[in-house]
Write an enzyme that holds these catalytic residues in place. Structure first.
Site, PDB file in Angstrom:
ATOM      1  N   LYS A  28      52.296 -16.904 -22.660  1.00 18.11           N
ATOM      2  CA  LYS A  28      52.218 -18.246 -23.263  1.00 18.11           C
ATOM      3  C   LYS A  28      52.222 -18.064 -24.779  1.00 18.11           C
ATOM      4  CE  LYS A  28      48.539 -19.224 -19.797  1.00 18.11           C
ATOM      5  NZ  LYS A  28      49.104 -19.387 -18.532  1.00 18.11           N
ATOM      6  N   HIS A  84      51.492 -10.587  -9.863  1.00 15.50           N
ATOM      7  CA  HIS A  84      51.299 -10.952 -11.265  1.00 15.50           C
ATOM      8  C   HIS A  84      51.035  -9.677 -12.072  1.00 15.50           C
ATOM      9  CE1 HIS A  84      50.103 -13.751 -14.381  1.00 15.50           C
ATOM     10  NE2 HIS A  84      48.980 -13.066 -14.578  1.00 15.50           N
ATOM     11  N   TRP A 132      50.583 -18.881  -8.273  1.00 16.23           N
ATOM     12  CA  TRP A 132      49.690 -19.540  -9.242  1.00 16.23           C
ATOM     13  C   TRP A 132      50.459 -19.894 -10.521  1.00 16.23           C
ATOM     14  CZ3 TRP A 132      45.356 -22.028  -9.483  1.00 16.23           C
ATOM     15  CH2 TRP A 132      44.519 -22.005 -10.590  1.00 16.23           C
ATOM     16  N   SER A 159      51.499 -13.195 -19.002  1.00 14.46           N
ATOM     17  CA  SER A 159      50.483 -14.163 -18.594  1.00 14.46           C
ATOM     18  C   SER A 159      49.987 -14.995 -19.779  1.00 14.46           C
ATOM     19  CB  SER A 159      49.351 -13.393 -17.917  1.00 14.46           C
ATOM     20  OG  SER A 159      48.718 -14.231 -17.025  1.00 14.46           O
TER      21      SER A 159
HETATM   22  C1  GTR Z   1      44.648 -16.733 -15.185  1.00 17.58           C
HETATM   23  C2  GTR Z   1      45.107 -18.023 -15.767  1.00 17.58           C
HETATM   24  C3  GTR Z   1      46.574 -17.982 -15.982  1.00 17.58           C
HETATM   25  C4  GTR Z   1      47.051 -16.686 -16.603  1.00 17.58           C
HETATM   26  C5  GTR Z   1      46.225 -15.480 -16.233  1.00 17.58           C
HETATM   27  C6  GTR Z   1      46.303 -14.275 -17.159  1.00 17.58           C
HETATM   28  O1  GTR Z   1      43.339 -16.719 -14.852  1.00 17.58           O
HETATM   29  O2  GTR Z   1      44.770 -19.033 -14.888  1.00 17.58           O
HETATM   30  O3  GTR Z   1      46.974 -19.107 -16.717  1.00 17.58           O
HETATM   31  O4  GTR Z   1      47.192 -16.810 -17.950  1.00 17.58           O
HETATM   32  O5  GTR Z   1      44.895 -15.760 -16.152  1.00 17.58           O
HETATM   33  O6  GTR Z   1      46.397 -14.395 -18.360  1.00 17.58           O
HETATM   34  O7  GTR Z   1      46.199 -13.165 -16.627  1.00 17.58           O
END
Ligand code: GTR
Length: 515
Positions: free
Chosen positions: A357, A494, A444, A353
């Site tokens: 990045k 996720h 998402w 996540s």
């Molecule tokens: C979310 C965000 C994502 C992702 C995620 C995470 O809220 O919108 O870009 O990075 O968090 O890091 O779990």
């Protein structure tokens, strides 16, 4: 092809199925909404009657409504059933944030810049042209527009704080090492947790990644020190007053699969990302960004309106939190170069996540990382921004104003103007293996956009005579594909799961010749 047009809308069977799935999901949402409306109404009625029964007016309420006592009990039961129904209908199986586009047919037309056309218009035809000219140009584009410029590398110092040769039931050696990020003992620190397999011949290849909840959350081993950094409070008691508690031990174990990694002959190295910068809009005030600043551009004057999530006098291309976290990964690599039991030429950097990045940005800047792995990294990670599917540039900059540089905000609702897209970030890993992973329920993060990034990085790998992804269509669920560029879309949410790790270990087995 000098310009990469958006992928065809309809011809692919994969796309058609996705659209159908999106429509079904939309229909399901409507049904759920209507059902919720009805059940709420039913609850109101039932509550009106049964509440009266609670304030001692049972007989009165029942007799006024001409109901018998069993009927009153029946109403109570009916109320409970309604509550249960609301709970059931409220469980959104997709669990995607509302207000975003999840409809493939609403993806705008977009044009992707060609990674193989230089800023001066030259077509890049060889690996050496790529290395000498184009790679640097693209890196700069990401620095100026997305993640910001990082300061020069520091010279770290470190100190081992604990060691155990019989961790994990004797399978591994566990070490804890504090890294002084600026080389100063009174400066910012990062605590590394290291597991090294005892059976494998040393030095061993390693996986390195930042964790969300502290080193103690990575495994249930009670001897791992609790994280010392600021952490977001958690109602489950794992963090109170922004400090880690014992309740968080092993909380993220499923995401790290320590034993599996060790059994496969790899070391695992991790640190908590909040050591480097606490993850909130004011985090820069106490993070490494408060003591290390990249050089200011010549003639720079701070803007009248102070930037959000960055020091008031920050240049618009000064690093953000992702830059700081990636800097931490590079400093961890500096340590690994000095760790005799780890083979520093075979270190895979990975992250999930926001930390996916981060892993990509670290891998792009620091070519010492031999493999780069992005797990569900989404917007600002592996997903194409110009598709505006799921999370968008505006959404991410609003929720997390501290992650990227100020310049990135220019592209809020303006992705068309971005002089780059994330396929170019993936291409910066070439010729090293890179893996992009998505999850089916993680719309998402735009799984399709993540796949397309991997796909459109392929021409750069071809310059090196490497096949890259090797498929033209997005694969089905749980069907990993790819050679030097790997990709899978896993079933589920996720997260980082054992399935994901299995693929990363297989990739490392293929590319790292273990000693
Ligand atoms: C979310 C965000 C994502 C992702 C995620 C995470 O809220 O919108 O870009 O990075 O968090 O890091 O779990």
């Amino acid at each position: 092809m000098s310009i990469l047009a958006s992928p065809p809308r309809n011809p692919s069977a994969v796309l058609a199925t996705e659209i159908a799935k999106n429509k079904t999901a939309a229909l399901a949402r409507h049904v759920r909404f209507i059902a919720q409306g009805f059940t709420h109404l039913a609850i109101e009625v039932a509550t009106f009657v049964s509440l009266r029964s609670h304030d001692g007016c049972v007989v009165d309420a029942a007799s006024r409504l001409e109901l018998s006592r069993p009927a009153v009990y029946g109403l109570g039961m009916w109320r409970s059933i309604c509550i249960l129904l609301v709970v059931v209908f409220s469980i959104d199986t997709e669990a995607q944030p509302a207000g975003a586009n999840y409809d493939e047919s609403k993806v705008p037309e977009y044009i992707l810049p060609d990674p193989l056309i230089g800023l001066d218009g030259t077509t890049i035809k060889t690996a050496s042209q790529w290395q000498k000219q184009r790679r640097g140009e693209i890196l700069k584009l990401f620095e100026s527009n997305v993640y910001g410029r990082s300061p020069e590398a520091t010279k770290i110092r470190f100190k081992q704080t604990s060691g155990e040769t019989k961790a994990l039931g004797g399978k591994a050696t566990r070490r804890e090492v504090t890294v002084f990020l600026t080389g100063k003992e009174d400066g910012p620190t990062m605590d590394l947790l290291i597991f090294i397999p005892n059976k494998a011949k040393r030095p061993v290849p390693a996986f390195l990644g930042l964790n969300f909840a502290g080193n103690h959350a990575v495994d249930t081993d009670p001897w791992i020190s609790l994280a010392r950094c600021w952490l977001p409070n958690n109602r489950d008691g794992s963090v109170t007053n922004n400090r880690a508690t014992d309740a968080g031990r092993g909380k993220e174990a499923s995401r790290w699969q320590v034993e599996k990694v060790i059994d496969r002959g790899y070391a695992l190295v991790t640190a908590c990302y909040c050591d480097i910068e606490p993850d909130h809009a004011e985090g820069y005030k106490t993070s490494i960004r408060s003591v290390l600043r990249p050089e200011k551009p010549k003639g720079f004057n701070p803007s009248a309106e102070p930037p959000k999530g960055a020091p008031a006098d920050a240049a618009p291309d000064e690093w953000g939190a992702i830059g700081a976290w990636a800097f931490g990964l590079s400093r961890a690599m500096d340590y690994l170069e000095q760790e005799k039991d780890i083979d520093e030429k075979h270190v895979a950097v990975l992250g999930h996540s926001r930390l996916g990045k981060t892993a990509l940005w670290a891998g792009a800047q620091d070519e010492r990382f031999a493999i780069v792995i992005s797990n569900d990294s989404g917007e600002g990670g592996a997903a194409l921004s110009k598709r505006r599917f799921g999370e968008t540039v505006e959404r991410i900059n609003t929720s997390f104003p501290h992650w990227f540089c100020t310049n990135f905000k220019k592209y809020n609702n303006n992705e068309g103007e971005l002089p780059l897209d994330q396929h170019m970030l993936i291409s910066l890993m070439a010729p090293r293996p890179v893996y992009v992973a998505s999850a089916q329920e993680d719309l998402w993060a735009d799984p399709k956009g993540e796949f397309l990034s991997a796909k459109h990085a392929e021409p750069v790998y071809k310059l090196f005579g490497l096949e890259g992804l090797g498929v033209s269509e997005m694969p089905g669920t749980n069907q990993p594909v790819g050679k030097t560029i790997g990709y899978h879309i896993r079933s589920g949410k996720h997260d980082v799961t054992e399935y994901d790790w299995e693929q990363y270990l297989n990739l490392a087995d293929r590319h790292f010749v273990k000693k």
